[in-house]
Enzyme design. Structure first.
Site, PDB file in Angstrom:
ATOM      1  CG  ASP A 215      -0.901  -0.180   7.873  1.00  0.00           C
ATOM      2  OD1 ASP A 215      -1.695   0.712   8.197  1.00  0.00           O
ATOM      3  OD2 ASP A 215       0.324   0.008   7.717  1.00  0.00           O
TER       4      ASP A 215
ATOM      5  CB  SER B 168       0.007  -5.109   7.096  1.00  0.00           C
ATOM      6  OG  SER B 168       0.545  -4.330   8.131  1.00  0.00           O
TER       7      SER B 168
ATOM      8  CE  LYS C 298       0.849   1.328   4.445  1.00  0.00           C
ATOM      9  NZ  LYS C 298       1.625   2.518   4.787  1.00  0.00           N
TER      10      LYS C 298
HETATM   11  O1  C5P Z   1      -0.330  -1.263  14.281  1.00  0.00           O
HETATM   12  P1  C5P Z   1       1.096  -1.480  13.923  1.00  0.00           P
HETATM   13  O2  C5P Z   1       1.663  -2.717  14.550  1.00  0.00           O
HETATM   14  O3  C5P Z   1       1.355  -1.408  12.454  1.00  0.00           O
HETATM   15  O4  C5P Z   1       1.873  -0.267  14.550  1.00  0.00           O
HETATM   16  C1  C5P Z   1       3.271  -0.256  14.681  1.00  0.00           C
HETATM   17  C2  C5P Z   1       3.667   0.912  15.553  1.00  0.00           C
HETATM   18  O5  C5P Z   1       3.418   2.140  14.844  1.00  0.00           O
HETATM   19  C3  C5P Z   1       2.884   1.057  16.841  1.00  0.00           C
HETATM   20  O6  C5P Z   1       3.452   0.306  17.871  1.00  0.00           O
HETATM   21  C4  C5P Z   1       2.986   2.551  17.115  1.00  0.00           C
HETATM   22  O7  C5P Z   1       4.242   2.881  17.662  1.00  0.00           O
HETATM   23  C5  C5P Z   1       2.946   3.148  15.712  1.00  0.00           C
HETATM   24  N1  C5P Z   1       1.582   3.544  15.312  1.00  0.00           N
HETATM   25  C6  C5P Z   1       1.005   4.648  15.890  1.00  0.00           C
HETATM   26  N2  C5P Z   1      -0.248   5.022  15.523  1.00  0.00           N
HETATM   27  C7  C5P Z   1      -0.927   4.345  14.570  1.00  0.00           C
HETATM   28  C8  C5P Z   1      -0.354   3.215  13.948  1.00  0.00           C
HETATM   29  C9  C5P Z   1       0.911   2.844  14.337  1.00  0.00           C
HETATM   30  O8  C5P Z   1       1.599   5.298  16.755  1.00  0.00           O
HETATM   31  N3  C5P Z   1      -2.147   4.739  14.226  1.00  0.00           N
END
Ligand code: C5P
Length: 301
Positions: A140, A107, A13
């Protein structure tokens, strides 16, 4: 009987718009984002086996964990626990999406593994339930399941499909070193404490441009609040972005948390030309051309 493998293909993406709000009590940031799925894929093959094992080939393999922390393995375990199944299977991931590149490669693997395991086990579940498990794995992952173009809110996991006409053409400049997503979010928090970097605002105009199918209209509206943070951590990306514009791209943007730079081009031919120039300029590790939108995770017949 020899177990039958099942392959699921899931897309990369790019965020056409990534508005990052304030940090929430759970540590995530409130997002308003517009995702587009691109024709750059990982293929995940699941084969029933005596143990849960993981094997990775392709782009950037040395940086992909092959232990139970891998998102595809976690996806299979999460689904198995929820539906009382045996998670033992061999997972083969063929990477085409840059690792730690801001293009949701991990993801995509999780989404492919979820759909693959649900299909192998013949689970009678709807997309809503699959989305619920997907959201527990990463912000994601629901989008990697759905693909196409979508507006994401919450931490990115709440999706509304968006209308997109035609095909948009992209050139991707892959960086030599990856960036950690949490580190980029932290850097944005730090930049915001120190000053007040501009914020992306509303995606309404951009959504209208995507619906019009006109890349010239879309180009000036691409916006990413994480770009300043990614550039702060990898200042060399400024040169990459400049080189893409000089090569004839309509616009260039850091993809998600980076460091991949995504260049919107006027046509497929232009995207190839921009890629050739970028490769020659030595401002990135390698280049790819891609188009979007494309569907989300799909079982390969
Ligand atoms: O959800 P995901 O595992 O992809 O997120 C990885 C990291 O990115 C999270 O631990 C956080 O530090 C950051 N993040 C965030 N806000 C979001 C998505 C991700 O702070 N909306």
């Amino acid at each position: 009987m020899v177990p039958t493998p099942l392959t699921v293909r899931a897309p990369a993406k790019v965020n056409l718009h990534l508005g990052v709000g304030d940090v929430r009590p759970d540590g995530f940031h409130e997002l308003v984002t517009v995702f587009q799925a691109l024709s750059l894929h990982d293929d995940v093959t699941l084969t029933p086996a005596d143990a849960l094992t993981l094997h990775v080939t392709g782009e950037g393999v040395r940086d992909v964990p092959t232990d139970p922390t891998n998102l595809a393995a976690r996806a299979v375990v999460a689904l198995a626990e929820r539906y009382g199944r045996d998670p033992n299977m061999r997972i083969d991931i063929a990477k085409g999406i840059p690792v730690a590149g801001g293009m949701a490669g991990g993801s995509a693997d999780a989404a492919a593994a979820l759909l693959g395991a649900a299909t192998l086990w013949g689970l009678d579940i709807g997309r809503g339930e699959l989305d619920e498990v997907a959201a527990t794995l990463g912000s994601d992952v629901p989008f990697s399941l759905h693909g196409h173009t979508a507006l994401g809110t919450g931490r990115g996991e709440r999706l509304i499909p968006a209308l997109a006409r035609g095909e948009f053409h992209w050139t991707l400049a892959l960086a030599r070193e990856g960036l950690s997503t949490p580190a980029v979010y932290h850097e944005l928090d730090r930049l915001r404490e120190a000053g007040d970097p501009p914020r992306a605002g509303s995606p309404d105009e951009l959504l209208a441009a995507v619906a019009s199918g006109d890349p010239h209209r879309l180009a000036p509206l691409l916006a990413n609040d994480l770009q300043a943070a990614a550039l702060s951590l990898q200042p060399g990306l400024r040169r990459t972005l400049r080189a893409g514009l000089e090569a004839g791209a309509l616009a260039g943007i850091v993809s998600g948390s980076g460091p991949t730079c995504a260049f919107l081009c006027a046509s497929a031919e232009d995207a190839v030309d921009v890629g050739t120039e970028l490769a020659g300029a030595g401002v990135c590790r390698t280049v790819r051309v891609a188009s979007g939108p494309v569907p989300g995770a799909t079982v390969v017949p």
